[in-house]
Design an enzyme around this catalytic site. Structure first.
Site, PDB file in Angstrom:
ATOM      1  N   GLY A  11       0.847  -1.194   0.000  1.00 46.61           N
ATOM      2  CA  GLY A  11       0.000   0.000   0.000  1.00 46.61           C
ATOM      3  C   GLY A  11       0.878   1.237   0.000  1.00 46.61           C
ATOM      4  N   GLY A  46      -9.472  11.513  -0.135  1.00 52.30           N
ATOM      5  CA  GLY A  46      -8.238  12.203  -0.452  1.00 52.30           C
ATOM      6  C   GLY A  46      -7.240  12.205   0.686  1.00 52.30           C
ATOM      7  N   GLU A 116     -13.881  17.359   4.817  1.00 51.45           N
ATOM      8  CA  GLU A 116     -14.484  16.160   5.408  1.00 51.45           C
ATOM      9  C   GLU A 116     -14.752  16.398   6.880  1.00 51.45           C
ATOM     10  OE1 GLU A 116     -12.151  12.667   4.437  1.00 51.45           O
ATOM     11  OE2 GLU A 116     -12.233  13.152   2.317  1.00 51.45           O
ATOM     12  N   ASP A 218      -3.134  -9.124   9.614  1.00 50.35           N
ATOM     13  CA  ASP A 218      -1.983 -10.055   9.629  1.00 50.35           C
ATOM     14  C   ASP A 218      -0.753  -9.463  10.324  1.00 50.35           C
ATOM     15  OD1 ASP A 218      -3.708 -11.438   8.016  1.00 50.35           O
ATOM     16  OD2 ASP A 218      -2.459 -11.397   6.231  1.00 50.35           O
ATOM     17  N   HIS A 239     -17.070   3.846   9.620  1.00 49.61           N
ATOM     18  CA  HIS A 239     -17.401   4.922   8.676  1.00 49.61           C
ATOM     19  C   HIS A 239     -18.916   5.029   8.604  1.00 49.61           C
ATOM     20  CE1 HIS A 239     -17.560   7.459   5.175  1.00 49.61           C
ATOM     21  NE2 HIS A 239     -16.236   7.526   5.129  1.00 49.61           N
ATOM     22  N   ARG A 290     -16.419  11.440  12.850  1.00 47.79           N
ATOM     23  CA  ARG A 290     -17.068  10.166  12.521  1.00 47.79           C
ATOM     24  C   ARG A 290     -17.666   9.419  13.692  1.00 47.79           C
ATOM     25  NH1 ARG A 290     -12.905   7.854   8.161  1.00 47.79           N
ATOM     26  NH2 ARG A 290     -13.431   9.509   6.712  1.00 47.79           N
ATOM     27  N   HIS A 351     -14.107   0.510   9.436  1.00 46.03           N
ATOM     28  CA  HIS A 351     -13.374   1.219   8.383  1.00 46.03           C
ATOM     29  C   HIS A 351     -11.876   1.324   8.656  1.00 46.03           C
ATOM     30  CE1 HIS A 351     -12.911   4.110   5.150  1.00 46.03           C
ATOM     31  NE2 HIS A 351     -12.408   5.010   5.966  1.00 46.03           N
ATOM     32  N   ARG A 386      -9.599   8.702  14.506  1.00 42.56           N
ATOM     33  CA  ARG A 386      -8.806   9.336  13.434  1.00 42.56           C
ATOM     34  C   ARG A 386      -9.600  10.432  12.726  1.00 42.56           C
ATOM     35  NH1 ARG A 386      -8.278   8.031   7.563  1.00 42.56           N
ATOM     36  NH2 ARG A 386     -10.202   6.909   8.011  1.00 42.56           N
ATOM     37  N   SER A 391      -4.838   9.381   7.132  1.00 42.96           N
ATOM     38  CA  SER A 391      -4.061   8.136   7.116  1.00 42.96           C
ATOM     39  C   SER A 391      -3.174   7.988   5.883  1.00 42.96           C
ATOM     40  CB  SER A 391      -4.962   6.920   7.260  1.00 42.96           C
ATOM     41  OG  SER A 391      -6.146   7.114   6.557  1.00 42.96           O
TER      42      SER A 391
HETATM   43  P1  FAD Z   1      -2.803  -0.948   2.810  1.00 44.87           P
HETATM   44  O1  FAD Z   1      -2.984   0.041   1.747  1.00 44.87           O
HETATM   45  O2  FAD Z   1      -4.019  -1.636   3.292  1.00 44.87           O
HETATM   46  O3  FAD Z   1      -1.775  -2.023   2.273  1.00 44.87           O
HETATM   47  C1  FAD Z   1      -1.498  -3.187   3.022  1.00 44.87           C
HETATM   48  C2  FAD Z   1      -0.794  -4.171   2.132  1.00 44.87           C
HETATM   49  O4  FAD Z   1      -0.294  -5.246   2.916  1.00 44.87           O
HETATM   50  C3  FAD Z   1      -1.697  -4.801   1.082  1.00 44.87           C
HETATM   51  O5  FAD Z   1      -0.965  -4.821  -0.108  1.00 44.87           O
HETATM   52  C4  FAD Z   1      -1.919  -6.210   1.596  1.00 44.87           C
HETATM   53  O6  FAD Z   1      -2.166  -7.160   0.601  1.00 44.87           O
HETATM   54  C5  FAD Z   1      -0.577  -6.465   2.273  1.00 44.87           C
HETATM   55  N1  FAD Z   1      -0.601  -7.517   3.285  1.00 44.87           N
HETATM   56  C6  FAD Z   1      -1.438  -7.636   4.337  1.00 44.87           C
HETATM   57  N2  FAD Z   1      -1.136  -8.752   5.039  1.00 44.87           N
HETATM   58  C7  FAD Z   1      -0.074  -9.333   4.419  1.00 44.87           C
HETATM   59  C8  FAD Z   1       0.684 -10.498   4.659  1.00 44.87           C
HETATM   60  N3  FAD Z   1       0.419 -11.340   5.669  1.00 44.87           N
HETATM   61  N4  FAD Z   1       1.707 -10.795   3.820  1.00 44.87           N
HETATM   62  C9  FAD Z   1       1.985  -9.993   2.767  1.00 44.87           C
HETATM   63  N5  FAD Z   1       1.292  -8.877   2.482  1.00 44.87           N
HETATM   64  C10 FAD Z   1       0.276  -8.557   3.305  1.00 44.87           C
HETATM   65  N6  FAD Z   1      -7.556   7.324   4.159  1.00 44.87           N
HETATM   66  C11 FAD Z   1      -7.304   8.593   3.806  1.00 44.87           C
HETATM   67  O7  FAD Z   1      -6.372   9.213   4.332  1.00 44.87           O
HETATM   68  N7  FAD Z   1      -8.087   9.196   2.878  1.00 44.87           N
HETATM   69  C12 FAD Z   1      -9.125   8.571   2.255  1.00 44.87           C
HETATM   70  O8  FAD Z   1      -9.785   9.147   1.403  1.00 44.87           O
HETATM   71  C13 FAD Z   1      -9.407   7.244   2.630  1.00 44.87           C
HETATM   72  N8  FAD Z   1     -10.442   6.572   2.065  1.00 44.87           N
HETATM   73  C14 FAD Z   1     -10.621   5.257   2.363  1.00 44.87           C
HETATM   74  C15 FAD Z   1     -11.633   4.547   1.717  1.00 44.87           C
HETATM   75  C16 FAD Z   1     -11.783   3.191   1.941  1.00 44.87           C
HETATM   76  C17 FAD Z   1     -12.881   2.428   1.231  1.00 44.87           C
HETATM   77  C18 FAD Z   1     -10.924   2.529   2.851  1.00 44.87           C
HETATM   78  C19 FAD Z   1     -11.073   1.067   3.110  1.00 44.87           C
HETATM   79  C20 FAD Z   1      -9.946   3.237   3.525  1.00 44.87           C
HETATM   80  C21 FAD Z   1      -9.776   4.599   3.287  1.00 44.87           C
HETATM   81  N9  FAD Z   1      -8.782   5.333   3.932  1.00 44.87           N
HETATM   82  C22 FAD Z   1      -8.561   6.627   3.575  1.00 44.87           C
HETATM   83  C23 FAD Z   1      -7.823   4.678   4.813  1.00 44.87           C
HETATM   84  C24 FAD Z   1      -6.528   4.422   4.031  1.00 44.87           C
HETATM   85  O9  FAD Z   1      -6.860   3.985   2.738  1.00 44.87           O
HETATM   86  C25 FAD Z   1      -5.650   3.385   4.676  1.00 44.87           C
HETATM   87  O10 FAD Z   1      -5.516   3.628   6.041  1.00 44.87           O
HETATM   88  C26 FAD Z   1      -4.264   3.392   4.057  1.00 44.87           C
HETATM   89  O11 FAD Z   1      -4.377   3.276   2.661  1.00 44.87           O
HETATM   90  C27 FAD Z   1      -3.445   2.259   4.613  1.00 44.87           C
HETATM   91  O12 FAD Z   1      -2.270   2.146   3.865  1.00 44.87           O
HETATM   92  P2  FAD Z   1      -1.236   1.017   4.242  1.00 44.87           P
HETATM   93  O13 FAD Z   1      -0.134   1.109   3.259  1.00 44.87           O
HETATM   94  O14 FAD Z   1      -0.913   1.092   5.681  1.00 44.87           O
HETATM   95  O15 FAD Z   1      -2.060  -0.355   4.064  1.00 44.87           O
HETATM   96  C1  SIN Z   2     -13.814   8.871   2.768  1.00 48.58           C
HETATM   97  O1  SIN Z   2     -13.559   9.179   1.611  1.00 48.58           O
HETATM   98  O2  SIN Z   2     -14.886   9.093   3.325  1.00 48.58           O
HETATM   99  C2  SIN Z   2     -12.774   8.169   3.562  1.00 48.58           C
HETATM  100  C3  SIN Z   2     -11.819   9.134   4.101  1.00 48.58           C
HETATM  101  C4  SIN Z   2     -10.996   8.515   5.179  1.00 48.58           C
HETATM  102  O3  SIN Z   2     -11.304   7.429   5.659  1.00 48.58           O
HETATM  103  O4  SIN Z   2     -10.030   9.149   5.585  1.00 48.58           O
END
Ligand code: FAD
Ligand code: SIN
Length: 538
Positions: A11, A46, A116, A218, A239, A290, A351, A386, A391
């Site tokens: 991610g 965003g 937001e 995980d 959410h 929220r 969420h 949050r 995030s």
């Molecule tokens: P992730 O993007 O979840 O990536 C985790 C990665 O780890 C994935 O590739 C997964 O496959 C991998 N992984 C997991 N377990 C294992 C394992 N055991 N072995 C190998 N790989 C593994 N936040 C904002 O700031 N703005 C927004 O607009 C917003 N909108 C959102 C909308 C939705 C629908 C959702 C669900 C969340 C939203 N969030 C938003 C929250 C934000 O998207 C996440 O908190 C952020 O993207 C997390 O990033 P990350 O890199 O930590 O994890």
């Molecule tokens: C959303 O677009 O409502 C999600 C934003 C967030 O979780 O930060």
């Protein structure tokens, strides 16, 4: 496999780290499933940042963003972490733009800023309503071009390997991880002195969630099993507006988020009678933080017996939704709902994980060489709740900070001793599973019980009941895990049960209501609990 940096997760956090770290050594990124299966790719609204131009022309400033974050966090944010991360907002946007992200702009070429819940100013940069997908694609493209970065899809990290686990009597430090190659079913050892946990959150613990299937806690469970300190897992954010679509088939259709940014542009939450009921709970109404909005909806649904409430955008000019939120507009249409004509039926859903693996502002965990970044970590930015769109910002900032720390302190790092022997996985006396019904049954049971007993409104009784049931489930899952060869499903179930137990354990300890942890038995804040809830496996 051996590399200078082992990154688990693809991610925003994992890939931001990998791209920058490639200048300093070899990087292996492993990710379960495919690269785009992440919360990042699903992010809509965003990324929050106070841009220099907004400071000059709109009167926004970092202090206001910090104040909004602290206010949402209900007394539990760590001010140092909040300030550190928010101060890097401009740098994050520059970083993402350099990777190729094209944020929306106004006619005068300045960035278009959204709003937001809980934000006192417009400060959310976005790419229409698919901000996360655009960021994920840009990061993946950039990472793939780097010679020093090896990306391995369908590689599932099972457990971390530490000197303590190997019984080596030196200071506990990371050595690597056992990783399942999902294509071959073989478990390999990946060695590294620096392991970056970037595995995201745990929404799938709950029956209803906005998260993709990959969010099964995980990394959190692995870090806990390895002995790292975990904090604040009682704070799971719900959410307010997940599309209510009871006849939907498939996780994606059941989990479809309608972004908070829609309320930022004038969408209003109403009940079946058309009343804007959130105003009875907070003067900010539909745009209150929220926790307040989710609880107001829960209250309304319980009071009226309705299945859902509604997000009304029918008063917006025709064409507005299609232009500003095309993904939401088209997806709703594909589900048979025209949001220009009828209010959108919505319900709250799990969420975001505000707690996680405890880190400092350099992403260091309590195990040497193990860093946690992004949603899996608990830096202190979010406290008890949050603030929206903080995030994605945190994921990128903490990735860069982790790397800066590692590079600065490289000469002091102890390496893995050369003569170290890591036992191979094949030594286990396990057979292929003959019946998978236990896995599917327990998956469903955990998610249902977490939803019924441990969601928006809690009680002591419900939490104790959940804890008892989870103890039994954990025993069953453990026996199954040790007796059979591993598959992704079994591993996720094992992590789901561990994560659920951590949420319940933390929730039981907090005998007050604060932020998103709300319990009918202790409905007020009690400053005796004004500290993190920490758990550690001994
Ligand atoms: P992730 O993007 O979840 O990536 C985790 C990665 O780890 C994935 O590739 C997964 O496959 C991998 N992984 C997991 N377990 C294992 C394992 N055991 N072995 C190998 N790989 C593994 N936040 C904002 O700031 N703005 C927004 O607009 C917003 N909108 C959102 C909308 C939705 C629908 C959702 C669900 C969340 C939203 N969030 C938003 C929250 C934000 O998207 C996440 O908190 C952020 O993207 C997390 O990033 P990350 O890199 O930590 O994890
Ligand atoms: C959303 O677009 O409502 C999600 C934003 C967030 O979780 O930060």
């Amino acid at each position: 496999m051996q590399s200078d940096f082992l990154v688990i997760g693809s991610g925003i956090a994992g890939l931001s780290f990998a791209i920058h770290a490639a200048k300093y050594g070899s990087v292996t990124v492993i990710t379960k499933g495919k690269m785009l299966e992440s919360n990042t790719a699903w992010a809509q609204g965003g990324i929050s940042a106070v841009l220099d131009k907004a400071k000059r022309e709109m009167g926004d400033n970092e202090e206001a963003h910090i104040a909004d974050t602290l206010d949402a966090g209900a007394g539990l944010c760590k001010e140092h972490a909040v300030k550190t991360i928010i101060d890097e907002g401009n740098a994050t946007i520059d970083d993402l733009v350099n990777f190729g992200v094209e944020f929306d702009r106004n006619d005068d070429d300045s960035y278009s800023l959204g709003k937001e819940g809980g934000h006192s100013q417009r400060r959310i940069l976005h790419c229409k309503d698919t901000t996360g997908l655009e960021i994920a694609k840009a990061l993946i493209e950039t990472a793939k071009k780097l010679d020093n970065v090896t990306i391995l899809e369908e590689h599932f990290a099972i457990d971390l390997i530490t000197t303590a686990k190997l019984g080596i009597a030196i200071e506990d430090r990371i050595v690597g991880a056992y990783v399942l190659d999902e294509a071959t079913g073989k478990v390999n050892i990946f060695k590294s002195n620096q392991v970056l946990l970037a595995t995201g959150g745990c929404g799938k613990v709950y029956l209803y969630t906005t998260n993709p299937d990959s969010s099964t806690g995980d990394g959190l469970a692995m870090a806990w099993r390895a002995g790292a300190t975990i904090s604040n897992m009682e704070f799971v954010q719900f959410h307010p507006t997940c599309f209510y679509n009871p006849s939907a088939q498939g996780a994606e259709a059941r989990s479809f988020l309608v972004s908070e940014a829609v309320r930022g542009e004038g969408g209003i939450l109403i009940n079946a009678q058309g009343v804007e009921f959130t105003k009875q709970h907070d003067p900010r109404g539909s745009l209150a933080p929220r926790d307040i909005v989710a609880r107001a909806i829960d209250h309304e649904i319980k009071k009226t017996g309705a299945a859902c409430i509604y997000l009304d955008v029918t008063h917006k000019p025709k064409g507005f939704m299609k232009e500003r939120f095309p993904h939401i507009y088209e997806t709703l249409l594909s589900f048979g709902h025209d949001c220009e004509k009828d209010p959108i039926p919505v319900v709250p859903a799990a969420h975001y994980q505000c707690g996680g693996v405890t880190t400092d502002t350099d992403a260091r965990t309590t195990i040497q060489g193990l860093y946690a970044i992004g949603e899996v970590a608990c830096t202190g930015l979010h406290g008890a709740n949050r603030l929206a769109s903080n995030s994605l910002l945190e994921g990128n900032v903490m990735a860069r900070r982790a790397l800066r720390y590692i590079v600065k302190n490289l000469k002091h790092h102890k390496s893995i001793p050369n003569d170290i022997t890591i036992p191979s996985w094949e030594g286990r006396d396990a057979t292929p599973p003959d019946e998978l019904v236990l896995v599917s049954h327990n998956w469903d049971e955990i998610r249902r019980l977490m939803w019924d007993y441990v969601s928006i409104v809690r009680t002591d009784n419900r939490l104790q009941r959940a804890a008892r049931r989870l103890r039994n489930l954990r025993k069953e899952v453990r026996e199954f895990y040790w007796g059979h060869t591993v598959t992704s499903d079994i591993l996720e179930l094992r992590n789901l049960v561990a994560t659920s137990m951590l949420i319940v354990d933390c929730a039981i300890r907090r005998k007050e209501s604060r932020g998103i942890h709300y319990t009918l038995d202790h409905p007020e804040k009690n400053d005796q609990y004004l500290s993190d809830t920490e758990v550690r496996k001994f």
